[in-house]
Design an enzyme around this catalytic site. Sequence first.
Site, PDB file in Angstrom:
ATOM      1  CG  ASN A  23      -7.372   5.778 -27.684  1.00  0.00           C
ATOM      2  OD1 ASN A  23      -8.319   5.399 -28.376  1.00  0.00           O
ATOM      3  ND2 ASN A  23      -6.456   4.949 -27.204  1.00  0.00           N
ATOM      4  NE  ARG A  45     -13.460   5.661 -31.776  1.00  0.00           N
ATOM      5  CZ  ARG A  45     -12.656   6.698 -31.542  1.00  0.00           C
ATOM      6  NH1 ARG A  45     -12.859   7.485 -30.505  1.00  0.00           N
ATOM      7  NH2 ARG A  45     -11.640   6.925 -32.354  1.00  0.00           N
ATOM      8  CG  HIS A  50     -10.146   2.586 -29.750  1.00  0.00           C
ATOM      9  ND1 HIS A  50      -9.831   3.917 -29.920  1.00  0.00           N
ATOM     10  CD2 HIS A  50     -10.758   2.219 -30.903  1.00  0.00           C
ATOM     11  CE1 HIS A  50     -10.246   4.326 -31.109  1.00  0.00           C
ATOM     12  NE2 HIS A  50     -10.825   3.317 -31.720  1.00  0.00           N
ATOM     13  CG  HIS A  98     -18.588   3.737 -37.443  1.00  0.00           C
ATOM     14  ND1 HIS A  98     -17.544   3.865 -38.339  1.00  0.00           N
ATOM     15  CD2 HIS A  98     -18.001   3.608 -36.220  1.00  0.00           C
ATOM     16  CE1 HIS A  98     -16.389   3.807 -37.677  1.00  0.00           C
ATOM     17  NE2 HIS A  98     -16.633   3.638 -36.400  1.00  0.00           N
TER      18      HIS A  98
HETATM   19  C1  HEM Z   1     -12.986  -0.315 -39.305  1.00  0.00           C
HETATM   20  C2  HEM Z   1     -12.150   0.557 -38.792  1.00  0.00           C
HETATM   21  C3  HEM Z   1     -12.598   1.716 -37.955  1.00  0.00           C
HETATM   22  C4  HEM Z   1     -12.182   2.989 -38.076  1.00  0.00           C
HETATM   23  C5  HEM Z   1     -11.172   3.510 -39.085  1.00  0.00           C
HETATM   24  C6  HEM Z   1     -12.886   3.769 -37.093  1.00  0.00           C
HETATM   25  C7  HEM Z   1     -12.701   5.122 -36.888  1.00  0.00           C
HETATM   26  C8  HEM Z   1     -13.486   5.900 -36.079  1.00  0.00           C
HETATM   27  C9  HEM Z   1     -13.359   7.324 -35.944  1.00  0.00           C
HETATM   28  C10 HEM Z   1     -12.320   8.186 -36.649  1.00  0.00           C
HETATM   29  C11 HEM Z   1     -14.323   7.743 -35.096  1.00  0.00           C
HETATM   30  C12 HEM Z   1     -14.590   9.172 -34.661  1.00  0.00           C
HETATM   31  C13 HEM Z   1     -13.772   9.490 -33.427  1.00  0.00           C
HETATM   32  C14 HEM Z   1     -13.771  10.944 -33.073  1.00  0.00           C
HETATM   33  O1  HEM Z   1     -13.949  11.782 -33.956  1.00  0.00           O
HETATM   34  O2  HEM Z   1     -13.575  11.263 -31.885  1.00  0.00           O
HETATM   35  C15 HEM Z   1     -15.061   6.580 -34.685  1.00  0.00           C
HETATM   36  C16 HEM Z   1     -16.118   6.596 -33.818  1.00  0.00           C
HETATM   37  C17 HEM Z   1     -16.744   5.462 -33.369  1.00  0.00           C
HETATM   38  N1  HEM Z   1     -16.363   4.162 -33.613  1.00  0.00           N
HETATM   39 FE1  HEM Z   1     -15.088   3.561 -35.029  1.00  0.00          FE
HETATM   40  N2  HEM Z   1     -13.713   2.951 -36.381  1.00  0.00           N
HETATM   41  C18 HEM Z   1     -13.565   1.680 -36.866  1.00  0.00           C
HETATM   42  C19 HEM Z   1     -14.188   0.548 -36.373  1.00  0.00           C
HETATM   43  C20 HEM Z   1     -15.010   0.534 -35.275  1.00  0.00           C
HETATM   44  C21 HEM Z   1     -15.405  -0.655 -34.570  1.00  0.00           C
HETATM   45  C22 HEM Z   1     -14.936  -2.061 -34.892  1.00  0.00           C
HETATM   46  C23 HEM Z   1     -16.234  -0.254 -33.562  1.00  0.00           C
HETATM   47  C24 HEM Z   1     -16.926  -1.069 -32.514  1.00  0.00           C
HETATM   48  C25 HEM Z   1     -17.299  -2.307 -32.652  1.00  0.00           C
HETATM   49  C26 HEM Z   1     -16.355   1.183 -33.667  1.00  0.00           C
HETATM   50  C27 HEM Z   1     -17.152   1.962 -32.872  1.00  0.00           C
HETATM   51  C28 HEM Z   1     -17.216   3.339 -32.951  1.00  0.00           C
HETATM   52  C29 HEM Z   1     -18.228   4.124 -32.275  1.00  0.00           C
HETATM   53  C30 HEM Z   1     -19.410   3.565 -31.499  1.00  0.00           C
HETATM   54  C31 HEM Z   1     -17.919   5.469 -32.519  1.00  0.00           C
HETATM   55  C32 HEM Z   1     -18.629   6.693 -31.959  1.00  0.00           C
HETATM   56  C33 HEM Z   1     -18.012   7.013 -30.607  1.00  0.00           C
HETATM   57  C34 HEM Z   1     -18.605   8.211 -29.881  1.00  0.00           C
HETATM   58  O3  HEM Z   1     -19.571   8.800 -30.317  1.00  0.00           O
HETATM   59  O4  HEM Z   1     -18.032   8.543 -28.824  1.00  0.00           O
HETATM   60  N3  HEM Z   1     -15.565   1.629 -34.692  1.00  0.00           N
HETATM   61  N4  HEM Z   1     -14.512   5.460 -35.287  1.00  0.00           N
END
Ligand code: HEM
Length: 363
Positions: free
Chosen positions: A96, A64, A68, A223
């Site tokens: 972030n 992530r 970002h 995800h």
């Molecule tokens: C399509 C639009 C996307 C949205 C709206 C989105 C939104 C989010 C949100 C809200 C979270 C939770 C963050 C938290 O609660 O702290 C999250 C977690 C995550 N996102 Fe996305 N995301 C998107 C696309 C992506 C992309 C493109 C990737 C990587 C290629 C990605 C990888 C991740 C990962 C791996 C997590 C878990 C992180 C952790 O456990 O620390 N996301 N995302």
Amino acid sequence: MASSPSHFFVLIATIFISSLFHPSTAQLNSSFYSCTCPNAYTIVRSIVHQAMASDTRIGASLVRLHFHDCFVNGCDASILLDDSPRIQSEKHAAPNFKSARGFEVVDRIKAALECSCRGVVSCADILALASEASVSLVRTFFRFWFVWLPRKHNACKDFKLCVLQSGGPSWTVLLGRRDSTTANQAGANTSIPSPSEGLANISNKFSAVGLETTDLVALSGAHTFGKAQCRTFSKRLYNFSGTGGPDPTLNATYLASLRQICPEDGNGGFGLANLDPTNTPDGHDFDNNYFSNLQSLRGLLQSDQELFSTPTAKTIAIVNSFSGNQSAFFQSFAQSMVKMGNISPLTGKDGEIRLNCRKVNGG
Ligand code: HEM
Ligand SMILES: *[C@@H]1O[C@H](CO)[C@@H](O)[C@H](O)[C@H]1NC(C)=O
Ligand SMILES: *[C@@H]1O[C@H](CO)[C@@H](O)[C@H](O)[C@H]1NC(C)=O
Ligand SMILES: *[C@@H]1O[C@H](CO)[C@@H](O)[C@H](O)[C@H]1NC(C)=O
Ligand SMILES: *[C@@H]1O[C@H](CO)[C@@H](O)[C@H](O)[C@H]1NC(C)=O
Ligand SMILES: *[C@@H]1O[C@H](CO)[C@@H](O)[C@H](O)[C@H]1NC(C)=O
Ligand SMILES: *[C@@H]1O[C@H](CO)[C@@H](O)[C@H](O)[C@H]1NC(C)=O
């Protein structure tokens, strides 16, 4: 083409002039450090592997960070800069703040690389390498049966639980990015997609950095691991869009379990749910279950479920195809990660190689 001397002159002049305006159009390539830091990949991989032993979620967090980073001024490690008199850190931008994690692991990787090859490997390249390591080292299967297969990577130490496993997809990481000397907090607030802004807006943010619909669906498949805080999806559980009820595209059984994790006024919304509910309590495996979850209305974020539940969206067919074919997902994911990693890198003499990922050199 150059049919006459004057055409030829114009052609040469054009090449010369455009080279003045684009002094560093160097392409990334996989052998960038092959002379200057041949062990870079091995070092990154071993520290990610080590970090996974004490934090099964760390791989997700590192992937992530790369995302970002790349969506704000390109993949230039701008997200890693701390606040300073001249830097308004992206760490305090809305997407972030109290959410992005993994910075200490990046510091450890950087320290190890500085030890082996001082001033050579950029922080932006560390994020790209750490993402690949995170995905390829993580478990694909987490099953309680006893079939012994040679383990490709020793990502799991508990033999009783981890009998059949292999890594997620791997790919050749392109390298040669340099680090920014600035951050863009306002850009981080506006360019990174938010889970509730709607599929059309999110698609636009992907298009703005050259990523298409297939990239959006494949990369959302990240995800399949990691966690999200209640505050990022709790609107869906109680009063969705002011309707007084839950999001109708949320599976009722899943809704009930999410309400237990995220009570209506609980905890300031900092409670955590697995993005993929088929992950075992603390397992974070990388597979295509994310897409079958969407088919059974078990996407956690609004932005996840919309890929499948938005009437007539082009994304539906792609979700269905990834759900039915894990290799197709893995292949697309790898391709899209390379594409994402290519978003406006600084190359050549632009930017710098930071000595400490949190600070601009000499600053
Ligand atoms: C399509 C639009 C996307 C949205 C709206 C989105 C939104 C989010 C949100 C809200 C979270 C939770 C963050 C938290 O609660 O702290 C999250 C977690 C995550 N996102 Fe996305 N995301 C998107 C696309 C992506 C992309 C493109 C990737 C990587 C290629 C990605 C990888 C991740 C990962 C791996 C997590 C878990 C992180 C952790 O456990 O620390 N996301 N995302
Ligand atoms: C990789 O890119 C660097 C910088 O652009 C260049 O110096 C090097 O020759 C390239 N290597 C290959 C194998 O293309
Ligand atoms: C970015 O968003 C955060 C949180 O909403 C806010 O505190 C900050 O002032 C914003 N920064 C800029 C530069 O817009
Ligand atoms: C989608 O983007 C437009 C234009 O930036 C904005 O006006 C609108 O509020 C956004 N939609 C949502 C749900 O955030
Ligand atoms: C749901 O939200 C709407 C608009 O924000 C509000 O008018 C309504 O009272 C809320 N309903 C409940 C049951 O909280
Ligand atoms: C809800 O999820 C369960 C699995 O937890 C699944 O069996 C069921 O078919 C899903 N319901 C719908 C409407 O998709
Ligand atoms: C699954 O996807 C892979 C990779 O794209 C492809 O080669 C294979 O033919 C597909 N399998 C099926 C059953 O469609």
